[in-house]
Write an enzyme that holds these catalytic residues in place. Structure first.
Site, PDB file in Angstrom:
ATOM      1  N   CYS A 134       0.856  -1.191   0.000  1.00 45.60           N
ATOM      2  CA  CYS A 134       0.000   0.000   0.000  1.00 45.60           C
ATOM      3  C   CYS A 134       0.888   1.236   0.000  1.00 45.60           C
ATOM      4  O   CYS A 134       2.062   1.161   0.350  1.00 45.60           O
ATOM      5  CB  CYS A 134      -0.913   0.020   1.221  1.00 45.60           C
TER       6      CYS A 134
ATOM      7  N   CYS B 229      -4.117   6.069   0.143  1.00 41.50           N
ATOM      8  CA  CYS B 229      -3.568   4.805  -0.367  1.00 41.50           C
ATOM      9  C   CYS B 229      -3.238   4.881  -1.859  1.00 41.50           C
ATOM     10  O   CYS B 229      -2.726   3.925  -2.431  1.00 41.50           O
ATOM     11  CB  CYS B 229      -4.551   3.671  -0.100  1.00 41.50           C
TER      12      CYS B 229
ATOM     13  N   LYS C 168     -12.532  -4.878   1.892  1.00 43.89           N
ATOM     14  CA  LYS C 168     -12.019  -4.042   2.965  1.00 43.89           C
ATOM     15  C   LYS C 168     -12.963  -2.870   3.173  1.00 43.89           C
ATOM     16  O   LYS C 168     -13.181  -2.060   2.270  1.00 43.89           O
ATOM     17  CB  LYS C 168     -10.616  -3.539   2.594  1.00 43.89           C
TER      18      LYS C 168
ATOM     19  N   ARG D 215      -3.737   3.403  12.553  1.00 36.02           N
ATOM     20  CA  ARG D 215      -3.235   4.635  11.919  1.00 36.02           C
ATOM     21  C   ARG D 215      -2.267   5.365  12.828  1.00 36.02           C
ATOM     22  O   ARG D 215      -1.374   6.054  12.353  1.00 36.02           O
ATOM     23  CB  ARG D 215      -4.409   5.496  11.451  1.00 36.02           C
TER      24      ARG D 215
ATOM     25  N   ARG E  60     -11.288   7.592   3.718  1.00 36.61           N
ATOM     26  CA  ARG E  60     -11.027   6.580   2.701  1.00 36.61           C
ATOM     27  C   ARG E  60     -12.313   6.023   2.085  1.00 36.61           C
ATOM     28  O   ARG E  60     -12.321   4.966   1.484  1.00 36.61           O
ATOM     29  CB  ARG E  60     -10.241   5.422   3.325  1.00 36.61           C
TER      30      ARG E  60
ATOM     31  N   GLU F  66     -16.766  -7.358  -5.184  1.00 42.12           N
ATOM     32  CA  GLU F  66     -15.339  -7.045  -5.004  1.00 42.12           C
ATOM     33  C   GLU F  66     -14.511  -8.336  -5.016  1.00 42.12           C
ATOM     34  O   GLU F  66     -13.470  -8.417  -5.670  1.00 42.12           O
ATOM     35  CB  GLU F  66     -15.109  -6.331  -3.663  1.00 42.12           C
TER      36      GLU F  66
ATOM     37  N   LYS G  58     -11.945  -7.824   5.864  1.00 43.22           N
ATOM     38  CA  LYS G  58     -11.396  -6.961   6.905  1.00 43.22           C
ATOM     39  C   LYS G  58     -12.314  -5.788   7.203  1.00 43.22           C
ATOM     40  O   LYS G  58     -12.775  -5.170   6.247  1.00 43.22           O
ATOM     41  CB  LYS G  58     -10.050  -6.456   6.381  1.00 43.22           C
TER      42      LYS G  58
ATOM     43  N   SER H  66      -6.752  -3.646  14.226  1.00 40.40           N
ATOM     44  CA  SER H  66      -6.238  -2.965  15.417  1.00 40.40           C
ATOM     45  C   SER H  66      -7.325  -2.625  16.431  1.00 40.40           C
ATOM     46  O   SER H  66      -7.175  -2.858  17.626  1.00 40.40           O
ATOM     47  CB  SER H  66      -5.489  -1.704  14.994  1.00 40.40           C
TER      48      SER H  66
ATOM     49  N   TYR I 111      -3.161  -9.436  15.893  1.00 44.70           N
ATOM     50  CA  TYR I 111      -2.089  -8.928  16.750  1.00 44.70           C
ATOM     51  C   TYR I 111      -1.912  -9.776  18.011  1.00 44.70           C
ATOM     52  O   TYR I 111      -0.964  -9.574  18.760  1.00 44.70           O
ATOM     53  CB  TYR I 111      -2.369  -7.470  17.133  1.00 44.70           C
TER      54      TYR I 111
HETATM   55  C1  PBG Z   1      -3.252   0.190   4.784  1.00 44.32           C
HETATM   56  C2  PBG Z   1      -3.810  -0.676   5.830  1.00 44.32           C
HETATM   57  C3  PBG Z   1      -4.652  -0.334   6.912  1.00 44.32           C
HETATM   58  C4  PBG Z   1      -4.797  -1.489   7.675  1.00 44.32           C
HETATM   59  C5  PBG Z   1      -4.078  -2.485   7.029  1.00 44.32           C
HETATM   60  N1  PBG Z   1      -3.506  -1.966   5.882  1.00 44.32           N
HETATM   61  C6  PBG Z   1      -5.213   0.954   7.336  1.00 44.32           C
HETATM   62  C7  PBG Z   1      -6.193   1.671   6.557  1.00 44.32           C
HETATM   63  O1  PBG Z   1      -6.682   1.225   5.518  1.00 44.32           O
HETATM   64  O2  PBG Z   1      -6.469   2.790   6.993  1.00 44.32           O
HETATM   65  C8  PBG Z   1      -5.553  -1.606   8.946  1.00 44.32           C
HETATM   66  C9  PBG Z   1      -5.081  -2.644   9.886  1.00 44.32           C
HETATM   67  C10 PBG Z   1      -5.559  -2.521  11.266  1.00 44.32           C
HETATM   68  O3  PBG Z   1      -6.370  -1.666  11.641  1.00 44.32           O
HETATM   69  O4  PBG Z   1      -5.094  -3.351  12.065  1.00 44.32           O
HETATM   70  N2  PBG Z   1      -4.098   0.627   3.807  1.00 44.32           N
END
Ligand code: PBG
Length: 330
Positions: free
Chosen positions: A122, A132, A201, A211, A223, A239, A254, A280, A319
């Protein structure tokens, strides 16, 4: 004689419950994300405030930490980079010596086939505006441009492949990027390198802590023009279908926990392996409740992960992976 269902017969003892258990979590199902920071300080190890237990790591610290994790049975990791400098075109993402490329070389040299190194592909960690893709100028100011971004994303994937990544995982949600990456890889003798696409996603608030971790919050806007609307399920299948046609080898859904229905539908519609990303915010919620004594953290972690498996994912990016293995909780 009773004619009701006696479900309790098969729940009487741990052995009985184990015998009839339908879903299991194995060490090899888990993928651990790491944040590697470009730093002159070899000992750089910065706690991520919103993700207790997670750190930004220098190459050296990453090396040590992953070595321990592999000893404990970690089979796969996912790398995110935090470059020393950012620019509008995200050069760090595709520089031969970009931080993730360095980390890939280091980890593959040390662990060989014992560890699968997956690279998140990315631009957002590397662009000064935090989007991105490329940001438009003039009458397209403020827009995240699709087609001009594809070439850079494909270059990033190729740089990761050349550094030795086992899998590339595009997470940008630009249209057509799986095809663009496939073409760039095939043209450079990487026709056997798998693409694990973040096909589905969502534009989720649960990425908030990430972030902070990756220093990748968009500087303006959000986004939502490229990540999906959380209200949509049928669109997820479009998708995913598009990415399968573009030859994605593995599909990621995700976030995971709030999207179990999407994992299930994707599982039932496509025959490719499905990964789910416990993101996260999902991590932080469980951690915070655990630290406050509001939930039994270990039990909550295992229940959240088994739920994600049961929904139909073959593998989980989490994680919690490293800690679960270190404490032999699987
Ligand atoms: C990058 C990306 C993101 C995550 C994984 N790859 C952040 C986003 O799209 O803002 C999120 C992972 C997470 O929250 O653990 N594009």
């Amino acid at each position: 004689m009773n004619d009701f269902f006696r479900g309790r017969r098969l729940r009487s003892t741990p052995a009985m419950r184990a015998l009839v258990r339908e879903t299991s979590l194995r060490p090899q199902d888990l993928i651990m994300p790491y944040f590697v920071a470009e730093s002159d300080d070899k000992k750089f190890r910065k706690p991520i405030g919103s993700m207790p237990g997670q750190f930004q790591l220098s190459l050296n610290e990453l090396d040590k930490q992953v070595a321990k994790a592999v000893d404990n049975g970690l089979a796969a990791c996912l790398l995110f980079g935090i470059p020393a400098a950012k620019d509008p075109v995200g050069s760090g993402a595709y520089a031969e010596n970009g931080i993730v490329q360095q980390a890939i070389r280091m980890l593959k040299k040390r662990h060989g086939d014992k560890l699968l190194v997956i690279a998140d592909t990315c631009l957002c960690e590397y662009t000064s505006h935090g989007h991105c893709g490329l940001l438009g100028q003039g009458n397209r100011a403020g827009q995240v441009l699709n087609d001009p971004s594809l070439e850079l994303i494909a270059r990033a994937a190729l740089a990761q492949a050349q550094a030795g990544a086992d899998i590339v995982a595009p997470s940008d949600m630009m249209d057509g990027r799986v095809a663009a990456i496939r073409e760039a890889l095939d043209a450079n003798e990487f026709e056997n390198l798998p693409i694990m696409s973040y096909a589905v996603k969502y534009a989720s608030c649960f990425y908030g802590p990430f972030r902070e971790a990756a220093e990748s919050a968009p500087q303006s806007g959000d986004r939502k023009s490229y990540q999906m609307d959380p209200a949509n399920a049928r669109e997820a299948l479009r998708e995913a279908g598009a990415d399968v046609l573009e030859q994605a080898d593995i599909l990621i859904v995700k976030p995971a926990g709030p999207y179990l229905d999407i994992i299930r539908q994707t599982r039932e519609t496509f025959d490719v392996p499905i990964a789910a990303y416990q993101v996260s915010g999902e991590y932080s919620m469980i951690k915070a409740a655990g630290q406050n004594g509001w939930l039994n953290e270990d039990a909550a972690v295992l229940e959240s992960l088994i739920g994600i498996k049961r929904a139909g994912s073959d593998m989980i990016i989490s994680y919690f992976a490293e800690d679960l293995l270190a404490r032999k909780l699987l």
